[in-house]
Design a protein around this motif. Structure first.
Motif, mmCIF file in Angstrom:
data_model
loop_
_atom_site.group_PDB
_atom_site.id
_atom_site.type_symbol
_atom_site.label_atom_id
_atom_site.label_comp_id
_atom_site.label_asym_id
_atom_site.label_seq_id
_atom_site.Cartn_x
_atom_site.Cartn_y
_atom_site.Cartn_z
ATOM 1 N N ARG A 1 63.377 12.164 38.282
ATOM 2 C CA ARG A 1 63.958 13.385 37.728
ATOM 3 C C ARG A 1 64.263 14.311 38.878
ATOM 4 O O ARG A 1 63.389 14.645 39.678
ATOM 5 N N ARG A 2 65.538 14.717 38.972
ATOM 6 C CA ARG A 2 65.946 15.631 40.038
ATOM 7 C C ARG A 2 66.382 16.955 39.437
ATOM 8 O O ARG A 2 67.018 16.992 38.386
ATOM 9 N N PHE A 3 66.012 18.045 40.087
ATOM 10 C CA PHE A 3 66.553 19.363 39.736
ATOM 11 C C PHE A 3 67.375 19.835 40.911
ATOM 12 O O PHE A 3 66.824 20.202 41.941
ATOM 13 N N GLY A 4 68.691 19.806 40.760
ATOM 14 C CA GLY A 4 69.527 20.151 41.892
ATOM 15 C C GLY A 4 69.220 19.196 43.032
ATOM 16 O O GLY A 4 69.280 17.989 42.874
ATOM 17 N N GLY A 5 68.875 19.721 44.189
ATOM 18 C CA GLY A 5 68.604 18.868 45.322
ATOM 19 C C GLY A 5 67.162 18.372 45.365
ATOM 20 O O GLY A 5 66.805 17.520 46.180
ATOM 21 N N LEU A 6 66.324 18.923 44.490
ATOM 22 C CA LEU A 6 64.904 18.627 44.580
ATOM 23 C C LEU A 6 64.519 17.486 43.647
ATOM 24 O O LEU A 6 64.865 17.503 42.477
ATOM 25 N N THR A 7 63.849 16.479 44.187
ATOM 26 C CA THR A 7 63.375 15.395 43.339
ATOM 27 C C THR A 7 61.978 15.756 42.853
ATOM 28 O O THR A 7 61.026 15.752 43.609
#
Lengths: 289, 331, 429
Positions: A39-45
C-alpha cells in the motif's frame, strides 16, 4: 467465564514450537495467509509485506514503531483500505478486494484504535445491532414487529449474557457515550463477539485504558483464544504483549522484520533497531497512522 | 389591530396545506438527516419530482391522476438511486454539495425554455390536473369557525393531507423502532463501526434516501394538487432550508418532530406577517422603517435568525431532551 | 462586451417585431374568408430596418409541397400554401449581403404552423450585422475569455471558502453573502455617497474584510468554536445566517439589479479575437493580482504556512506552538477580502442584486468540491474547470442550461474521483 487453564495456551505454544522464528515463516495451521501486500500513499510505501501467516487459535501480537504500517495493514486485511498490490486468504478463501462488511461476515471482525462506540445508542442496542442474520433488518419486514420480535428476544438474551461477562450489564440502558474510555473498549470487544467471529482483530486494545481495567481486558482476550478464536492485535504496551501473546510479528517501515515468541523477539537486534536506532526518524510519520 | 383575524389566519395556516407540505418534506429529511445522518440538501428536488410528475403526466400526457401518483413515486425512487449510487460512498460534506447541486439541476431544467413544451418553462404548469381528486371531495361547504377558515377544496386537501401524514408517521414509528431503524441510527453514529460488524452500510443508506425521498415527493403531490399548479421556482434551495428549519425546530430524530416543527413554523410565520402588516398599516410602525411590502422580508430574516439561534442554543429542538444534547457535543 | 449587449438589444427588437407582426397578421387576415389564398410571409430587414432584397426563402410541407420566394425591394416575401399544416421555412443564407447574417444560425429553418386556411402566418428571420458571422473559433475565443473571468471570480471566492473549511471544518453556506456585501458596499459608496468607483472599491474591500472577516469570526464563529459546536450544527447555523443576511439585503436594497452609475455603458475593446471592456480588463487584473498575492502569502509567509499547518492537523499545529485562533482569524479576513472583491468584480461588470452571492455560491462550492475540499490549489483548478466549462458549454447546449452542465460535470467527476481532483484519499482507523 472459562477457567484460565493453560491447556489452550500450551496448545498454541506447541504449534509454534517447531517453527524457525524468521520473518514470513510458514505456520502449521494458518487462518490468514498474505502475500506481497503493498500500500502506497503518494511516494510513501506504508505497507510492503512479502509473506505472512497467522496461526489459528493463537494470540498473535503485531508490534512496531509508530508509522510502521500496522494499522494500515489491519485496514487492508479487513477491507477498510484497498491495496496497490497483493492477495490474502482467510481459511484458504481469497478475500483481497472484499468490502469490509463481507470480510466481517466471513468471520474476521475488527475493533478500532479510536473506539467506535455508537454514542447515541444504548449499550444494549450497541450489542443487539451486531447480531447477524436479523430478520428485522429488512425494510419491509422491519415494519411488522411480529416477524422479528422472537428473534430480537433471543438476541437480547445473548447480548445480556455477554454484557454480564464484560461487567457492563448495569449500564445496558445508558447511552454508550456515558461510558468511560475503558468501558467503551470492553463494549467494542463484546460487540465484536456478537458477530460470532473466527478471528478478532484488535487495534490497540489497551490504548487509553486505566490500569484497573487492563487486567480484566487481558483476561477477556485470553478467553477469546480459549474459546477457540484467533486473536491478532496491534499494541505498544510491551508488558501486555509479553503477558498474553503466543507469537509476535514485528513491522518496521511497512515490512515484517522479525517474528518469534515474545521472549525471543524482545531480544532480537532487528527489533531493537526498529524501535530505537537505525530508523528513528520513521516515527515522525505518526500523524498519519 | 384585528387580533381575531390575525389568530384566525395563523391557526388556519398552522394546520393548513403549507404545514402539511413542510411536515412531509421534513419527515423525509428526518429519515435522511435525523436517523441516518445523511446531509441531503436536495429535498426540494424530491418535492419537485413529485409535483411535476403529477402535473406533467396528467396535463401533457393525459394519464389518470392515480397512475400519475404512482409514476411520481417511481420517479422519486429513480432520483434517489441516481443521487445515492454515486454519492453515498462520499464523505458527508460532499453529499451535501452534490445533493444541493442536483436539486438546482432539477429546478433549472424544469424552468428552461428548452423543455417548455412538456415542463412549462418558468411559468410552470397550471391546469385542472387535480380534478379526479377534487371530484371525490365530500365537503360541499368549507369550514368557517371563529378561529379556522377553509374553502371546501382546501378542507378536502387538509383532511386527506393530515390522514396521509398520520399514516406515514405510523409507518415511520414502526421503522425506526425496528432493527432496520437501529441500523440507520448506528450508521448516523459511525458507519465504519457498522461496517466492521458485517452490515452493508451502503445498501441501508440508499434505502433511507429512497424512503425519505418518496415521503418528500408525497409532499410534492400535496403542493401540486392543493394549488392545481406547479411553478419551478417554488422548488429552490430555500424550500430545503426551510424544511431543515422545521425539522430542527421540532427536534431531529424524533418521529413527531417534523409535524410539531411545521405547525409552529407556519403559525409563527403567518402570525408575524399578519401582525407586522397590521401594525404597519395602522401606523404603529413608521413607514420609513418598514413598508407594507417589506413585511415578507422581515419574516424571512426572522426565520434565518431563528434557525441560527435554535442550532446554537437548542439543537435538540423545542421538545428534545437535554441529555442527548450533552452527548451531541462531539458531532 | 459590446457584441453581447448588442445581441441582447437585437433579440429584444426581434421579439418586439415578431409580436407586432403576428398581431398585424391576424388582424389583417382574420376577417378574410377561408377561401382566400393563405400565405406564409415575412419581411426581411436588418437592424437598421433596411430591406434585404434578393434573398431566397423556401417552404416545404406535406404532399411534397415545396415553393420558393425571393424577397422584393422592400424585403417582403410570401409563399402561398395549399392546406393547413406545419411547414418548414428556410432562408438561403448565402444570398444575404456581406456583413449581414442570421443572429442565430441554428434558426435558418423555422417551423410555421398554419392553423387553418385564411390565416396567414408571419415568419421572422432576425438578421444582424455580422454578429453571428463570428466563426466558431471567434465564439470559442470570446467564451474562453468570459470563462476565464468567471473562473477568476469563482477562484477569489473559493479560496476563502476552502481556507475556512480547511482550518475550521466549517462548510460555510453564508460565503456567497460576502460577495454580495462587497458589491453592495461599492454600490452604496459610489451611487449613494457619491465617491468615485476608484475610491469606493478599496474602502468597500477594507469594510468587507473588517465586517465579513474580522467581525463575523469574532462575534459568531469564534464563540461557536469555543462552545464546541459540531461541524454539522455550524453548517446549519451558516444556512440560517445566509437567509438572515440575504433577506436583510433585500430589505434595505430591494429586489432589482442595479448598475454603478460610473462606467455603466462602456464600449468593448477588440483584442485579437475577443471583445472585452476596459473595466473588465482592469478589475480582472486586480483580481488576478490579489489571487496571486494570496497564494504567495499562503506559501511564503509565516502566517500562511501556519494556516496550512492548521488545515493539515489543528491539534498538531497547536501543540507545535502555532496560535490556531489567530491563524483562523487571519484566514477569515483573507477570505472575506477576496470574496468581497469577487463581488465587486461582478458589480462593476454586471451590476449588483441581493442574490449576487447566492447565484454564485453553488458554482463556488462546485469548484471547491471539484478540486478537493480543503486543498488550496484544488480550489483554483476547480474554479478554472467550472468557470471555463460553463461558458464553453454554451457552444453545445442552450445558454440557460449552462449551470446545469457545470453541476453535472461536478457530479460526473466525483463519480470517477470521489476525493476531487487534488483531494487526498481519507484513511481509516
Amino acid at each position: 467465564m472459562p477457567a484460565h487453564s493453560s491447556r489452550f495456551k500450551e496448545q498454541a505454544l506447541a504449534a509454534f514450537a517447531a517453527i524457525t522464528p524468521t520473518p514470513g515463516v510458514a505456520k502449521p495451521d494458518p487462518i490468514i495467509v498474505a502475500d506481497k501486500v503493498t500500500r502506497r500513499f503518494g511516494g510513501l510505501t506504508a505497507v510492503n509485506v512479502d509473506h505472512v501467516e497467522i496461526q489459528r487459535g493463537s494470540i498473535t501480537a503485531l508490534i512496531g514503531p509508530n508509522g510502521a504500517g500496522k494499522t494500515t495493514f489491519f485496514n487492508l486485511l479487513t477491507g477498510f483500505d484497498s491495496v496497490n498490490e497483493g492477495t490474502w486468504t482467510l481459511n484458504g478463501e481469497q478475500i483481497a478486494g472484499t468490502p469490509p462488511h463481507k470480510v466481517a461476515r466471513k468471520g474476521m471482525v475488527r475493533t478500532f484504535q479510536l473506539t467506535k462506540a455508537l454514542y447515541r445508542l444504548s449499550v444494549l442496542d450497541n450489542m443487539r445491532l451486531a447480531a447477524t442474520g436479523q430478520r428485522g433488518e429488512s425494510f419491509i419486514r422491519g415494519l411488522f414487529p411480529f416477524i422479528w420480535r422472537k428473534q430480537e428476544s433471543a438476541i437480547t438474551a445473548q447480548a445480556e449474557e455477554l454484557l454480564t461477562r464484560f461487567k457492563l450489564i448495569d449500564k445496558k440502558s445508558d447511552f454508550a457515550a456515558a461510558l468511560s474510555g475503558g468501558q467503551r473498549k470492553l463494549l467494542e470487544m463484546a460487540r465484536a463477539l456478537m458477530v460470532k467471529p473466527e478471528i478478532v482483530m484488535l487495534d490497540e486494545p489497551m490504548a487509553g485504558v486505566n490500569p484497573a481495567l487492563k487486567q480484566s481486558l487481558l483476561g477477556h482476550i485470553k478467553d477469546l483464544r480459549d474459546e477457540g478464536m484467533t486473536v491478532l492485535f496491534v499494541e505498544h504496551d510491551m508488558d501486555m504483549v509479553r503477558d498474553i501473546s503466543d507469537w509476535v510479528i514485528v513491522m518496521a517501515e511497512g515490512k515484517i522484520v522479525a517474528e518469534g515468541s515474545p521472549e525471543s523477539v524482545m531480544g532480537n537486534q532487528a527489533v531493537i533497531d526498529a524501535y530505537l536506532g537505525a530508523h528513528h526518524d520513521v516515527s515522525l510519520d505518526e500523524g498519519r497512522s | 389591530m384585528d387580533f381575531l383575524f390575525i389568530t384566525q389566519q395563523s391557526l388556519s395556516a398552522a394546520i393548513g396545506v403549507n404545514t402539511i407540505i413542510f411536515a412531509l418534506a421534513a419527515i423525509g429529511l428526518n429519515m435522511h438527516f435525523g436517523y441516518t445522518g445523511l446531509l441531503n440538501f436536495g429535498q426540494a428536488g424530491f418535492l419537485a419530482v413529485g409535483a411535476y410528475s403529477v402535473a406533467v403526466a396528467v396535463v401533457s400526457f393525459n394519464i389518470s391522476l392515480w397512475i400519475a401518483l404512482l409514476i411520481g413515486i417511481g420517479n422519486s425512487i429513480i432520483l434517489a438511486l441516481l443521487l445515492g449510487i454515486p454519492t453515498l460512498r462520499l464523505r458527508a460534506d460532499y453529499l451535501a454539495i452534490v445533493t444541493i447541486a442536483a436539486g438546482e439541476i432539477i429546478r433549472q431544467i424544469a424552468r428552461s425554455a428548452t423543455f417548455n413544451d412538456t415542463l412549462g418553462g418558468s411559468d410552470g404548469i397550471t391546469g385542472k390536473f387535480g380534478k379526479e381528486f377534487f371530484d371525490l371531495n365530500p365537503f360541499s361547504e368549507g369550514l368557517n369557525l371563529p378561529f379556522l377558515r377553509y374553502t371546501p377544496n382546501d378542507l378536502w386537501v387538509v383532511v386527506v393531507g393530515w390522514s396521509v401524514v398520520a399514516l406515514i408517521l405510523a409507518l415511520m414509528w414502526l421503522l425506526v423502532n425496528s432493527p432496520w431503524g437501529r441500523l440507520l441510527k448506528a450508521i448516523r453514529e459511525d458507519e465504519d463501526a457498522v461496517r466492521s460488524l458485517g452490515k452493508n452500510v451502503y445498501l441501508y443508506k440508499i434505502q433511507s434516501l429512497i424512503a425519505g425521498g418518496v415521503i418528500g415527493s408525497i409532499g410534492g403531490f400535496v403542493y401540486a394538487l392543493s394549488r392545481q399548479s406547479v411553478q419551478p421556482d417554488n422548488y429552490g434551495t430555500a424550500l430545503t432550508f426551510f424544511a431543515y428549519t422545521v425539522l430542527i425546530l421540532g427536534g431531529a430524530a424524533r418521529v413527531m418532530a417534523p409535524v410539531a416543527g411545521a405547525v409552529i413554523f407556519w403559525f409563527l410565520l403567518v402570525f408575524v406577517e399578519q401582525f407586522l402588516r397590521q401594525a404597519v398599516s395602522a401606523g404603529y410602525i413608521p413607514d420609513w422603517l418598514i413598508g407594507v411590502n417589506q413585511v415578507g422580508q422581515i419574516r424571512f430574516m426572522l426565520v434565518g435568525l431563528g434557525l441560527m439561534l435554535l442550532m446554537i442554543f437548542r439543537p435538540q429542538g423545542i421538545f428534545g431532551d437535554r441529555k442527548e444534547l450533552a452527548l451531541d457535543a462531539r458531532a | 462586451m459590446r457584441k453581447k449587449r448588442f445581441g441582447a438589444l437585437m433579440m429584444f427588437a426581434t421579439i418586439a417585431t415578431t409580436l407586432s407582426c403576428l398581431g398585424f397578421g391576424f388582424g389583417a387576415t382574420g376577417a378574410a374568408s377561408a377561401a382566400t389564398p393563405t400565405f406564409i410571409q415575412g419581411t426581411l430587414i436588418d437592424t437598421e430596418k433596411n430591406p434585404l432584397p434578393g434573398v431566397g426563402i423556401s417552404a416545404t410541407g406535406p404532399n411534397n409541397f415545396s415553393s420558393t420566394s425571393i424577397t422584393d425591394s422592400s424585403g417582403k416575401w410570401q409563399i402561398e400554401v395549399p392546406v393547413a399544416a406545419v411547414y418548414e421555412v428556410s432562408i438561403n443564407q448565402e444570398q444575404l449581403p456581406d456583413g449581414q447574417a442570421l443572429t442565430d444560425p441554428t434558426r435558418a429553418t423555422i417551423k410555421a404552423n398554419v392553423i387553418s386556411l385564411g390565416f396567414n402566418v408571419t415568419i421572422l428571420f432576425p438578421i444582424g450585422p455580422g454578429v453571428e458571422k463570428a466563426s466558431d473559433l471567434e465564439r470559442g475565443a470570446q467564451l474562453l475569455a468570459d470563462g476565464l473571468i468567471l473562473a477568476l471570480v469563482i477562484a477569489l471566492a473559493a479560496l476563502g471558502l476552502n481556507l475556512v473549511f480547511g482550518t475550521t471544518g466549517l462548510t460555510n453556506f453564508a460565503h456567497g453573502e460576502l460577495l454580495t456585501l462587497g458589491g453592495l458596499l461599492t454600490y452604496y459608496l459610489s451611487a449613494i455617497v457619491g465617491l468615485k468607483v476608484i475610491f469606493a472599491v478599496p474602502i468597500a474591500v477594507l469594510l468587507s474584510a473588517f465586517i465579513g472577516g474580522y467581525l463575523q469570526d469574532k462575534v459568531l464563529w469564534q464563540p461557536l468554536r469555543r462552545r464546541g459546536t459540531g461541524l454539522i450544527a455550524a453548517l446549519i447555523v451558516s444556512i440560517g445566517l445566509a437567509i438572515l443576511i440575504r433577506y436583510f439585503f433585500l430589505f434595505i436594497f430591494g429586489g432589482d439589479t442595479r448598475q454603478l452609475p460610473e462606467y455603466a455603458g462602456q464600449d468593448g475593446l477588440t483584442i485579437g479575437l475577443v471583445s472585452i471592456t476596459p473595466k473588465s480588463i482592469i478589475t480582472s487584473s486586480i483580481g488576478l493580482a490579489m489571487l496571486i498575492a494570496a497564494t504567495m502569502w499562503l506559501s511564503r509567509s509565516h502566517m500562511g504556512k501556519a494556516s496550512r499547518a492548521v488545515a493539515d492537523n489543528p491539534a498538531l499545529a497547536s501543540s507545535s506552538g502555532i496560535e490556531v485562533e489567530r491563524v483562523i482569524r487571519a484566514v477569515w479576513i483573507l477570505g472575506a477580502t477576496l470574496a468581497g472583491f469577487a463581488g465587486i468584480m461582478v458589480t462593476i461588470n454586471q451590476g449588483v442584486s441581493f442574490v449576487l452571492g447566492q447565484d454564485l455560491l453553488l458554482l463556488i462550492f462546485a469548484a471547491v468540491t471539484l478540486g478537493g475540499l480543503g486543498t488550496i490549489n484544488g480550489a483554483l483548478i476547480g474554479s478554472l474547470v467550472i468557470g471555463v466549462s460553463i461558458q464553453l458549454s454554451t457552444l453545445f447546449i442552450p445558454t440557460e442550461l449552462k449551470y446545469v452542465g457545470a453541476l453535472a460535470i461536478l457530479i460526473i467527476i466525483l463519480l470517477v474521483r470521489p476525493q476531487g481532483i487534488l483531494g487526498k484519499k481519507g484513511r481509516i482507523g
